[in-house]
Design an enzyme around this catalytic site. Structure first.
Site, short mmCIF file in Angstrom:
data_model
loop_
_atom_site.label_atom_id
_atom_site.label_comp_id
_atom_site.label_asym_id
_atom_site.label_seq_id
_atom_site.Cartn_x
_atom_site.Cartn_y
_atom_site.Cartn_z
N ASN A 211 29.31 52.11 75.32
CA ASN A 211 30.03 52.26 74.05
C ASN A 211 31.21 53.20 74.26
O ASN A 211 31.44 53.68 75.37
CB ASN A 211 29.08 52.78 72.96
CG ASN A 211 28.47 54.10 73.37
OD1 ASN A 211 29.16 55.09 73.51
ND2 ASN A 211 27.16 54.09 73.61
N ASP A 280 20.99 51.75 72.69
CA ASP A 280 19.67 51.48 72.12
C ASP A 280 18.87 50.49 72.97
O ASP A 280 17.65 50.47 72.92
CB ASP A 280 19.82 50.92 70.69
CG ASP A 280 20.25 52.03 69.72
OD1 ASP A 280 19.77 53.16 69.90
OD2 ASP A 280 21.07 51.75 68.83
N ASP A 307 13.78 56.55 72.65
CA ASP A 307 14.59 57.37 71.75
C ASP A 307 14.45 58.83 72.20
O ASP A 307 13.40 59.45 72.04
CB ASP A 307 14.13 57.19 70.30
CG ASP A 307 15.14 57.79 69.34
OD1 ASP A 307 15.53 58.96 69.54
OD2 ASP A 307 15.58 57.08 68.42
N ILE A 308 15.54 59.36 72.76
CA ILE A 308 15.46 60.69 73.40
C ILE A 308 15.22 61.78 72.37
O ILE A 308 14.33 62.63 72.52
CB ILE A 308 16.75 60.96 74.22
CG1 ILE A 308 16.91 59.88 75.29
CG2 ILE A 308 16.72 62.35 74.84
CD1 ILE A 308 18.23 59.89 76.02
N PHE A 324 22.74 63.47 65.75
CA PHE A 324 23.96 62.96 65.12
C PHE A 324 23.63 61.55 64.64
O PHE A 324 22.80 60.88 65.26
CB PHE A 324 25.12 62.88 66.12
CG PHE A 324 25.89 64.17 66.27
CD1 PHE A 324 25.31 65.27 66.85
CD2 PHE A 324 27.21 64.26 65.84
CE1 PHE A 324 26.02 66.46 67.00
CE2 PHE A 324 27.94 65.42 65.99
CZ PHE A 324 27.34 66.52 66.56
O1 PMT Z 1 31.83 61.35 72.35
P1 PMT Z 1 32.90 61.27 71.29
O2 PMT Z 1 33.95 60.25 71.61
O3 PMT Z 1 33.48 62.62 70.99
O4 PMT Z 1 32.21 60.74 69.95
C1 PMT Z 1 31.28 61.53 69.30
C2 PMT Z 1 30.14 60.69 68.71
C3 PMT Z 1 30.68 59.76 67.65
C4 PMT Z 1 29.46 59.87 69.82
C5 PMT Z 1 29.11 61.71 68.13
O5 PMT Z 1 29.73 62.49 67.14
C6 PMT Z 1 27.91 60.99 67.53
O6 PMT Z 1 27.92 60.59 66.38
N1 PMT Z 1 26.83 60.86 68.36
C7 PMT Z 1 25.63 60.08 68.03
C8 PMT Z 1 25.85 58.65 68.42
C9 PMT Z 1 24.61 57.80 68.17
O7 PMT Z 1 24.09 57.25 69.10
O8 PMT Z 1 24.19 57.78 66.94
P2 PMT Z 1 22.87 56.95 66.45
O9 PMT Z 1 23.00 57.00 64.98
O10 PMT Z 1 22.80 55.64 67.13
O11 PMT Z 1 21.67 57.84 66.96
C10 PMT Z 1 21.08 58.86 66.16
C11 PMT Z 1 20.61 60.00 67.03
O12 PMT Z 1 19.61 59.54 67.93
C12 PMT Z 1 21.71 60.62 67.88
O13 PMT Z 1 21.49 62.00 67.90
C13 PMT Z 1 21.45 60.00 69.27
O14 PMT Z 1 21.86 60.90 70.29
C14 PMT Z 1 19.96 59.84 69.26
N2 PMT Z 1 19.47 58.72 70.08
C15 PMT Z 1 19.81 57.44 69.79
C16 PMT Z 1 19.26 56.41 70.53
C17 PMT Z 1 18.39 56.73 71.59
N3 PMT Z 1 17.86 55.77 72.33
N4 PMT Z 1 18.10 57.99 71.87
C18 PMT Z 1 18.62 59.00 71.13
O15 PMT Z 1 18.35 60.17 71.40
#
Ligand code: PMT
Length: 402
Positions: A211, A280, A307-308, A324
């Site tokens: 991504n 994901d 999911d970390i 986030f």
């Molecule tokens: O890196 P930049 O270009 O500065 O952009 C910043 C950002 C937009 C990436 C950042 O601000 C942000 O929003 N990061 C989270 C991106 C994300 O994967 O969001 P999500 O809504 O899909 O996931 C929710 C949370 O679960 C996040 O904290 C993610 O790190 C975590 N996650 C998601 C999937 C997974 N398999 N393991 C996780 O830990």
């Protein structure tokens, strides 16, 4: 001295006093400390030192006009006010202090001071009698009451031959004071683990799913946490930006590698920020050879990645855990669901898409915790990171056992 001025946007305001001869030295020292400096000069300052000198030492054109179409087109005064992480006015004359105390906006420098949210420091420099004058002293009191930072003045022999208070503080001492603004100590001694950037899930030896995360937000948080006195471990997916100098950095590629690195480093961690845009899904079977282009359509079989952040939040001695949520629609509701479902302490709802969030230098977010929320307007990721660290230190304080 550790420099907390690295990558900080500093506006150096120069007003019309003999001490302006020290301004090039101050600029040079700021740049040596890692700051990015923009110089703003008043008309009277140019009687003492030329804009060309200041342009040469700062590496940027000097800003000196409020109503300058060309300058406004490049970086308008409001944009400049937002750009600043701090403003230092050195030297600051009695006249400038008076205008600032009255809230006047009759030149570029005073206008910037009214328009900025950044801390403003002034280093007064004037004749000792002018400094002692009750009018100057009441302006000083007014400025102190409004939380302006006053550096100096020092005492000694003055250009006019008088001896007494009114000499501009030496550039080296100003640097020390400015450094202290950014050394908040809010997370002194805390261990912070941050994931940042994207993960890459291999399809074959040369192709992958990923991504647009640039790592900027996570790296800015790492810088802000270091600035706040924390020991930072940064686990990063593949990005093209410079590593924070004082962080322990671990490079990973895939989500599974990121999880393994996180679990290895999570013990003794006080706060975990999951900023990474973790893929994901990954391929069920990675092709060992480069896939040949044969079929018109192909189907890739994907399986869910671990999911970390949820894994960390389920650990028995979990750190204070921050996620986030990157969403294009229904952002707050979806973030709230993630806060609850992933059992997080705090989530940062990030509107993405249309050049927002991913790979941009600016960001706007809403932070959710318990049943509360706080929104942050569009601002540079570095500035936002410092705001987020402040909020985190306040909220996590209750729960972290030192
Ligand atoms: O890196 P930049 O270009 O500065 O952009 C910043 C950002 C937009 C990436 C950042 O601000 C942000 O929003 N990061 C989270 C991106 C994300 O994967 O969001 P999500 O809504 O899909 O996931 C929710 C949370 O679960 C996040 O904290 C993610 O790190 C975590 N996650 C998601 C999937 C997974 N398999 N393991 C996780 O830990």
């Amino acid at each position: 001295m550790i420099s907390f001025l690295k990558n900080k946007h500093i506006i150096l305001g120069v007003t019309g006093g003999i001490a302006a001869y020290k301004s090039p030295d101050l600029t040079r020292r700021l740049i040596e400390a890692g700051a990015i400096v923009r110089v703003v000069m008043t008309q009277h300052a140019k009687e003492f030192i030329t804009p060309l000198t200041m342009q040469a030492v700062s590496g940027h054109p000097v800003h000196d006009e409020l109503f300058d179409l060309q300058a406004e087109a490049a970086m308008g005064h409001i944009e400049l006010a937002r750009w600043a992480d701090a403003i230092i006015v050195a030297p600051a004359t009695a006249d400038f202090m008076a205008r600032l105390a009255r809230g006047e906006a009759n030149d570029l420098l005073t206008t910037l001071c009214l328009a900025t949210c950044a801390p403003i420091a002034i280093a007064p420099a004037m004749n000792q009698a002018m400094w002692k004058n009750t009018l100057t002293q009441s302006n000083l009191e007014a400025l102190l009451a409004k939380k302006f930072l006053i550096y100096g003045p020092a005492s000694g022999l003055q250009a006019c031959g008088d001896v007494g208070p009114g000499r501009m503080m030496e550039p080296a001492d100003i640097i020390e004071q400015l450094n202290a603004i950014f050394n908040t100590g809010l997370l002194a001694g805390k261990n912070i683990l941050i994931t940042a950037g994207p993960t890459r899930e291999a399809i074959d030896p040369v192709r992958y799913i990923t991504n647009a995360s640039s790592g900027k937000m996570g790296y800015a948080l790492a810088d802000a946490a270091i600035e706040a006195g924390a020991h930072v471990t940064l686990i990063s997916g593949p990005v093209n930006i410079a590593k924070p100098l004082r962080a322990t950095c671990i490079d990973v590629v895939s989500a599974e590698e990121m999880l393994a690195a996180v679990l290895e480093k999570i013990t003794h961690c006080d706060i975990f920020f999951s900023v990474a845009a973790v893929a994901d899904y990954r391929l069920k079977h990675i092709f060992s050879e480069k896939m040949a282009k044969k079929a018109e359509e192909i189907t890739l079989e994907l399986v869910r990645n671990p999911d970390i952040v949820a894994t960390v939040a389920n650990l028995p001695n979990r750190p204070w855990t921050v996620g986030f949520a990157a969403e294009t629609d229904n952002v707050l509701q979806k973030a709230k669901n993630k806060l609850i479902n992933k059992k997080l302490d705090m989530i940062i709802a990030n509107q993405v898409g249309n050049n927002l969030g991913f790979d941009s230098d600016m960001n706007t977010v809403t932070v959710l915790w318990e049943d509360q929320q706080k929104s942050f307007p569009l601002m540079p990721k570095q500035k936002l990171a410092r705001e987020l660290i402040q909020l985190t230190s306040r909220l996590s304080e209750r729960k972290i056992v030192c």
